[in-house]
Write a protein that holds these residues in place. Sequence first.
Motif, PDB file in Angstrom:
ATOM      1  N   MET A  59      27.535 105.058 -22.373  1.00 39.37           N
ATOM      2  CA  MET A  59      27.392 103.988 -23.530  1.00 39.37           C
ATOM      3  C   MET A  59      28.343 103.125 -23.611  1.00 39.37           C
ATOM      4  O   MET A  59      29.523 103.629 -23.755  1.00 39.37           O
ATOM      5  N   ASN A  60      28.362 101.793 -23.465  1.00 35.56           N
ATOM      6  CA  ASN A  60      29.215 100.811 -23.853  1.00 35.56           C
ATOM      7  C   ASN A  60      28.800 100.522 -25.334  1.00 35.56           C
ATOM      8  O   ASN A  60      27.819 100.250 -25.809  1.00 35.56           O
ATOM      9  N   ASN A  61      30.126 100.194 -26.045  1.00 32.04           N
ATOM     10  CA  ASN A  61      29.913  99.683 -27.180  1.00 32.04           C
ATOM     11  C   ASN A  61      30.887  98.145 -27.340  1.00 32.04           C
ATOM     12  O   ASN A  61      31.950  98.216 -26.773  1.00 32.04           O
ATOM     13  N   TYR A  62      30.258  97.037 -27.700  1.00 31.55           N
ATOM     14  CA  TYR A  62      30.837  95.911 -27.754  1.00 31.55           C
ATOM     15  C   TYR A  62      30.928  95.383 -28.980  1.00 31.55           C
ATOM     16  O   TYR A  62      30.265  95.466 -29.765  1.00 31.55           O
ATOM     17  N   ARG A  63      32.165  94.852 -29.397  1.00 32.59           N
ATOM     18  CA  ARG A  63      32.691  94.237 -30.797  1.00 32.59           C
ATOM     19  C   ARG A  63      32.532  92.719 -30.397  1.00 32.59           C
ATOM     20  O   ARG A  63      33.290  92.379 -29.699  1.00 32.59           O
ATOM     21  N   LEU A  64      31.989  91.990 -31.333  1.00 33.40           N
ATOM     22  CA  LEU A  64      32.065  90.633 -31.444  1.00 33.40           C
ATOM     23  C   LEU A  64      32.688  90.071 -32.614  1.00 33.40           C
ATOM     24  O   LEU A  64      32.647  90.543 -33.783  1.00 33.40           O
ATOM     25  N   LEU A  65      33.404  89.024 -32.416  1.00 32.23           N
ATOM     26  CA  LEU A  65      34.009  88.181 -33.609  1.00 32.23           C
ATOM     27  C   LEU A  65      33.196  87.131 -33.569  1.00 32.23           C
ATOM     28  O   LEU A  65      33.267  86.239 -32.534  1.00 32.23           O
ATOM     29  N   ILE A  66      32.612  86.646 -34.677  1.00 31.71           N
ATOM     30  CA  ILE A  66      31.742  85.503 -34.814  1.00 31.71           C
ATOM     31  C   ILE A  66      31.767  84.443 -35.881  1.00 31.71           C
ATOM     32  O   ILE A  66      32.377  85.023 -36.980  1.00 31.71           O
ATOM     33  N   GLU A 106      23.390 100.711 -22.411  1.00 28.33           N
ATOM     34  CA  GLU A 106      23.786 101.413 -21.380  1.00 28.33           C
ATOM     35  C   GLU A 106      24.194 100.499 -20.481  1.00 28.33           C
ATOM     36  O   GLU A 106      24.722 100.884 -19.239  1.00 28.33           O
ATOM     37  N   LYS A 107      23.586  99.233 -20.192  1.00 29.83           N
ATOM     38  CA  LYS A 107      24.191  98.422 -19.175  1.00 29.83           C
ATOM     39  C   LYS A 107      25.680  98.217 -19.158  1.00 29.83           C
ATOM     40  O   LYS A 107      26.235  98.304 -20.281  1.00 29.83           O
ATOM     41  N   ASP A 108      26.200  97.677 -18.093  1.00 27.18           N
ATOM     42  CA  ASP A 108      27.534  97.385 -17.996  1.00 27.18           C
ATOM     43  C   ASP A 108      27.795  95.906 -17.681  1.00 27.18           C
ATOM     44  O   ASP A 108      27.437  95.206 -16.621  1.00 27.18           O
ATOM     45  N   PHE A 109      28.315  95.228 -18.849  1.00 30.65           N
ATOM     46  CA  PHE A 109      28.667  93.817 -18.747  1.00 30.65           C
ATOM     47  C   PHE A 109      30.296  93.643 -18.923  1.00 30.65           C
ATOM     48  O   PHE A 109      30.854  94.481 -19.827  1.00 30.65           O
ATOM     49  N   PRO A 142      35.760 101.708 -28.536  1.00 30.16           N
ATOM     50  CA  PRO A 142      35.332 103.073 -28.350  1.00 30.16           C
ATOM     51  C   PRO A 142      33.794 103.333 -28.912  1.00 30.16           C
ATOM     52  O   PRO A 142      33.725 102.584 -30.046  1.00 30.16           O
ATOM     53  N   ASP A 143      33.202 104.328 -28.424  1.00 30.58           N
ATOM     54  CA  ASP A 143      32.003 104.675 -28.769  1.00 30.58           C
ATOM     55  C   ASP A 143      31.733 104.823 -30.253  1.00 30.58           C
ATOM     56  O   ASP A 143      30.856 104.426 -30.803  1.00 30.58           O
ATOM     57  N   ARG A 144      32.701 105.277 -31.108  1.00 29.97           N
ATOM     58  CA  ARG A 144      32.709 105.616 -32.456  1.00 29.97           C
ATOM     59  C   ARG A 144      32.742 104.330 -33.375  1.00 29.97           C
ATOM     60  O   ARG A 144      32.449 104.473 -34.548  1.00 29.97           O
ATOM     61  N   PHE A 145      33.347 103.231 -32.889  1.00 27.22           N
ATOM     62  CA  PHE A 145      33.446 102.028 -33.722  1.00 27.22           C
ATOM     63  C   PHE A 145      32.136 101.532 -34.279  1.00 27.22           C
ATOM     64  O   PHE A 145      31.095 101.223 -33.528  1.00 27.22           O
ATOM     65  N   HIS A 146      32.099 101.367 -35.593  1.00 27.96           N
ATOM     66  CA  HIS A 146      30.888 101.033 -36.290  1.00 27.96           C
ATOM     67  C   HIS A 146      31.468  99.821 -37.215  1.00 27.96           C
ATOM     68  O   HIS A 146      32.180 100.007 -38.053  1.00 27.96           O
TER      69      HIS A 146
END
Lengths: 245, 245
Positions: A1-8, A68-71, A97-101
């Motif tokens: 699982m990938n977790n992406y963080r966005l700054l918007i 689940e996709k890898d980008f 990391p996966d735990r980031f919410h």
Amino acid sequence: MNNYRLLIQYDGSRYKGWQRLGNGENTIQGKIESVLSEMLGKEVEIIGSSRTDAGVHAFAQVANFKTEKDFAPAEVKAYLNRYLPEDISVVEVTSVPDRFHARYNAKAKTYLYKIWNEEHPHPFMRKYSMHLTEKLDVAKMKEAGQYFVGTHDFTAFSNAKSKKKSSVREIYSVEVFEEDDFIQIRVRGEGFLYNMVRKLAGTLIEAGLGAIAPSSIPGILESKERVQTGRMAEAGGLHLENIEF
Amino acid sequence: MNNYRLLIQYDGSRYKGWQRLGNGENTIQGKIESVLSEMLGKEVEIIGSSRTDAGVHAFAQVANFKTEKDFAPAEVKAYLNRYLPEDISVVEVTSVPDRFHARYNAKAKTYLYKIWNEEHPHPFMRKYSMHLTEKLDVAKMKEAGQYFVGTHDFTAFSNAKSKKKSSVREIYSVEVFEEDDFIQIRVRGEGFLYNMVRKLAGTLIEAGLGAIAPSSIPGILESKERVQTGRMAEAGGLHLENIEF
């Protein structure tokens, strides 16, 4: 699982706020999710740090989503900026990391309220500031702001619907200052109730106009009686400025 | 006869430029004249220093109008700001000698062009800057700018309709610099032909992208062959910054 963080960043003028609503309403979360879902080929939910109100802007909203996709983060950024409308901008995408919410891990949030206090309107900032022609007493606003600092029950300064959840919040600082010809209010706290920052700003404005005494604020807090919506500063002046984790 | 001088700011986004056109087209001159005519009870013409194009903004347009009516300048200012739309602002109104003419007396005009040169868009400046993702070479733009300084026939950099009037203009300075995260072009000259500043900015951008060599500019000027409209920088990035008398 990938977790992406966005700054918007976004100009909230034409949106019904951050949070996705039913009925295809125009929200920032909805817009971003719809572009991301196209990219990923399946529905995806993004979690925002702060549910900004309709018309409120963001210099730095943080959000995350899992897939689940890898980008590569740069691909996600490029795709979003290509397909999102120009009033929503993705400044940064990082793998976390996966735990980031984005919501649960937010430790502090900072909002900035801008007031244009001149007789003539400001053509370029009219959607990003409140225009008040009556002169504000900044010293009185500073004084009033200090009564909000600390841990209080903010029932009186909220329009929160749920009465079950706690209305106690800690505000770390309230700054009132003049910069770039605007009177600005910066509020930093652990979190805010629905409409709370706007009601707080509106109350500081009333203090600046001499309509209420700064020293009346502790009594308003203690009363837990909701201040009138008329005391709520308009949405366009408010900007989500920073999230700390 | 009273002569009033106005200092005006506007967001030109939704206007067809400064100059009043027939058919009730939406122009800044037209808006101001219609409010003033209401105030004075008769039709009035205002004279602007600069006829900004459709979509071009102004930090400091200057205009004047004459009337036999006696109003305090502060009354004129208050009336205009009350009835004009919020994207046009009258910053200052002063009484001036009868001979003052906003166009004939203008000795120099300064325009500022703003470029946002990042991958992500700028939500708050999207209407007030040109968004270019390909990186610009600012040194090349500076070099190119110097070829425009001085007295030249600017036929190649205009879309002027009349071929009878002279296309010779003097440009006093061209500055290219980075400020507030924007690449900015400031052009000061005695006056400019129709679309001239946008064509000049577009040409500096081409130099910054490496599409043309700075040293090719004297040849383009001498050719008097109009550069393609594709080389015209978009209107939203351009601001009338100052008028000198």
